[in-house]
Design an enzyme around this catalytic site. Structure first.
Site, PDB file in Angstrom:
ATOM      1  N   ASP A  72      91.691 -23.468  92.708  1.00  0.00           N
ATOM      2  CA  ASP A  72      92.417 -22.701  93.721  1.00  0.00           C
ATOM      3  C   ASP A  72      93.694 -22.065  93.167  1.00  0.00           C
ATOM      4  O   ASP A  72      94.807 -22.368  93.612  1.00  0.00           O
ATOM      5  CB  ASP A  72      92.760 -23.599  94.917  1.00  0.00           C
ATOM      6  CG  ASP A  72      91.534 -24.247  95.532  1.00  0.00           C
ATOM      7  OD1 ASP A  72      90.472 -23.606  95.565  1.00  0.00           O
ATOM      8  OD2 ASP A  72      91.652 -25.410  95.979  1.00  0.00           O
ATOM      9  N   GLU A  86      86.136 -18.588 103.355  1.00  0.00           N
ATOM     10  CA  GLU A  86      87.419 -19.266 103.153  1.00  0.00           C
ATOM     11  C   GLU A  86      88.203 -18.558 102.048  1.00  0.00           C
ATOM     12  O   GLU A  86      87.779 -17.537 101.508  1.00  0.00           O
ATOM     13  CB  GLU A  86      87.176 -20.733 102.752  1.00  0.00           C
ATOM     14  CG  GLU A  86      86.361 -20.893 101.476  1.00  0.00           C
ATOM     15  CD  GLU A  86      86.017 -22.341 101.163  1.00  0.00           C
ATOM     16  OE1 GLU A  86      86.486 -23.248 101.885  1.00  0.00           O
ATOM     17  OE2 GLU A  86      85.261 -22.574 100.185  1.00  0.00           O
TER      18      GLU A  86
END
Length: 313
Positions: free
Chosen positions: A27, A203
């Site tokens: 991430d 997402e």
């Protein structure tokens, strides 16, 4: 001596991507400040055969030339927040008025006033490397604020964008995308939460502006391993026009996560995969490749490489 020499040679011949090899990272969220590019990351610590994520903290790396990276270690964890528990999911740090605000997704302690579930908190520091502390003593977004999805983890993956008029926006969500304006202090909402889910959205949103266009980049197509897709608009609140897929599936990982930044005259696309030895969808590693645009502002497909990018001047 032989072991030391072998280790040195192994490091020297290893391809650049993934760029961080000392731990498993995920991430990526890049930030440029005073000629230094910082990457804020999650940290995968699941065992080789683990059936789920284990992410105890967030780390920071930095570079001045895109080739030599410094690992600054773990700089934040859910334990920083008295109300939090569970894993350190995707996060992003942004600078405003000389302070650095690290928006994180984690979980709220059960039996609390919020009822538990995924939530978004904010940490603050006077320097991009911290030390970071809880900015408000409670979660900024809790599960009860957004009831459009039934699962407990839909309030994750925050990204923050500050427009030219100084208005800040927070975008987030798993299964649907939400957005809300932030007050100038970056720790209070400035209006209602809106659900505005683009085509194929799953997402990991990332929002930025370039040459009058607003870009919403995200992980999509969740019936298969995730791909990175995007939309463009003339406003930070849409309407978002779907433009397509820019990154196909990544090696050995169901998820991928975009982080886009300009640095020293080049545009860079950060993401993660599971390509390191013993890597997997729960043991991911961050990569970087160049990002290019067409004349009309649309994004060219990302070319995933093992060599990564060249040294920046």
């Amino acid at each position: 001596m032989f072991l030391l020499l072998f280790h040195f040679l192994t490091v020297q011949i290893f391809a650049q991507n993934p760029i961080f090899k000392n731990i498993f990272t995920a991430d990526p969220a890049p930030l440029v400040h005073k000629g230094v590019l910082y990457v804020y990351t999650g940290h995968d610590t699941a065992s080789v055969n683990a059936p789920n994520y284990r992410m105890p903290d967030w780390h920071i790396y930095s570079t001045k030339d895109m080739k030599t990276w410094k690992h600054h270690g773990a700089k934040l964890s859910p334990a920083t927040f008295s109300w939090a528990t569970g894993d350190a999911y995707a996060a992003q740090c942004v600078e405003r008025n000389g302070k650095f605000y690290w928006f994180v997704s984690t979980f709220h302690k059960p039996n609390s006033a919020s009822g538990g579930g995924a939530c978004i908190g904010v940490a603050v520091a006077d320097h991009p490397l911290g030390p970071f502390t809880d900015a408000i003593g409670k979660a900024l977004i809790v599960n009860e604020m957004t009831q459009d999805k039934p699962h407990a983890w839909h309030d994750i993956d925050p990204t923050v964008f500050i427009d030219d008029d100084e208005q800040a926006y927070l975008y987030w969500g798993n299964g649907s995308m939400k957005w809300v304006k932030l007050k100038e202090n970056m720790i209070e909402l400035d209006g209602p939460i809106t659900v505005d889910t683009p085509k194929n959205y799953i997402e990991g949103p990332w929002v930025y502006k370039r040459n009058g266009w607003y870009y919403l980049v995200y992980a999509g197509n969740g019936t298969n391993p995730e791909m990175i897709e995007y939309c463009m608009a003339k406003s930070p609140t849409g309407p978002w026009e779907y433009k397509g897929i820019i990154q196909e599936n990544v090696p050995n990982s169901f998820t991928t996560h975009p982080g886009i930044i300009d640095f020293k005259g080049k545009s860079y696309f950060f993401y993660h995969n599971g390509a390191l030895p013993t890597g997997s969808m729960y043991r991911r590693s961050i990569c970087v490749d160049y990002l290019y645009y067409n004349a009309d502002g649309t994004i060219k497909p990302i070319v995933q490489t093992t060599t990564g990018v060249s040294k920046a001047p």
